[in-house]
Scaffold this motif. Structure first.
Motif, mmCIF file in Angstrom:
data_model
loop_
_atom_site.group_PDB
_atom_site.id
_atom_site.type_symbol
_atom_site.label_atom_id
_atom_site.label_comp_id
_atom_site.label_asym_id
_atom_site.label_seq_id
_atom_site.Cartn_x
_atom_site.Cartn_y
_atom_site.Cartn_z
ATOM 1 N N THR A 160 0.826 -1.209 0.000
ATOM 2 C CA THR A 160 0.000 0.000 0.000
ATOM 3 C C THR A 160 0.859 1.257 0.000
ATOM 4 O O THR A 160 0.364 2.324 -0.344
ATOM 5 N N LYS A 161 2.139 1.152 0.369
ATOM 6 C CA LYS A 161 3.033 2.309 0.274
ATOM 7 C C LYS A 161 3.311 2.653 -1.184
ATOM 8 O O LYS A 161 3.555 3.797 -1.517
ATOM 9 N N PRO B 55 -2.208 2.412 -2.918
ATOM 10 C CA PRO B 55 -3.273 1.865 -2.062
ATOM 11 C C PRO B 55 -4.146 0.819 -2.758
ATOM 12 O O PRO B 55 -4.758 -0.018 -2.125
ATOM 13 N N PHE C 32 -3.718 -3.123 -2.034
ATOM 14 C CA PHE C 32 -4.040 -3.743 -0.747
ATOM 15 C C PHE C 32 -4.555 -5.175 -0.909
ATOM 16 O O PHE C 32 -4.199 -6.069 -0.141
#
Length: 153
Positions: free
Chosen positions: A10-11, A14, A17
């Motif tokens: 997610t870095k 997003p 995920f």
């Protein structure tokens, strides 16, 4: 799974995920559980139905996670001998001359990366058909041979 396990995707974005959840929870949990509670199961497997839908009918149903990858689920059930089977499947594609089955194998391999393939029986039947002749050394024409003198009795 090996390269991205434990990584926070997610870095990066997003929208990743779902892939992160799939890698970290559904694909690695059976290995983590076996490593902690039944270490030899990482080599021998934990038996047919382990981490697939039949597990829901046992006392271990609380451990059930959707292992949504055919190869991961089958390895967890069968262990290291399944790796030999996969090697056989790979070498069989090199020897195969049937373009329809090769196409079906390619499509199925894309499909089974995200589907366990044990719940819907039709998917398992199609998988069996695609790889049905992979261990044949050569194809033979099956025909009835006439024996001389067999008609006389």
């Amino acid at each position: 799974m090996l390269a991205l396990g434990g990584t926070d995707l997610t870095k990066i974005d997003p929208m990743l995920f779902s892939m992160q959840d799939r890698i970290n929870n559904t694909w690695t949990f059976p290995f983590t559980y076996l490593g902690q509670n039944f270490p030899i199961g990482l080599i021998t497997g934990c038996g047919l139905g382990c981490f697939t839908y039949p597990m829901e009918y046992t006392q271990l149903a609380y451990l059930m996670v959707p292992v949504d990858n055919f190869y991961v689920a089958t390895y967890v059930m069968l262990g290291v001998p399944f790796i030999l089977f996969v090697i056989g499947m790979f070498t069989a594609t090199i020897k195969s001359m049937d373009n329809e089955k090769l196409t079906l194998m390619a499509l199925l391999n894309v499909y089974v990366i995200t589907v366990q393939c044990y719940g819907p029986s039709t998917a398992t039947i199609v998988m069996g058909y695609a790889f049905s002749d992979m261990f044949l050394n050569h194809t033979r024409q099956w025909k009835r041979r006439h024996r001389a003198g067999s008609a006389a009795g």
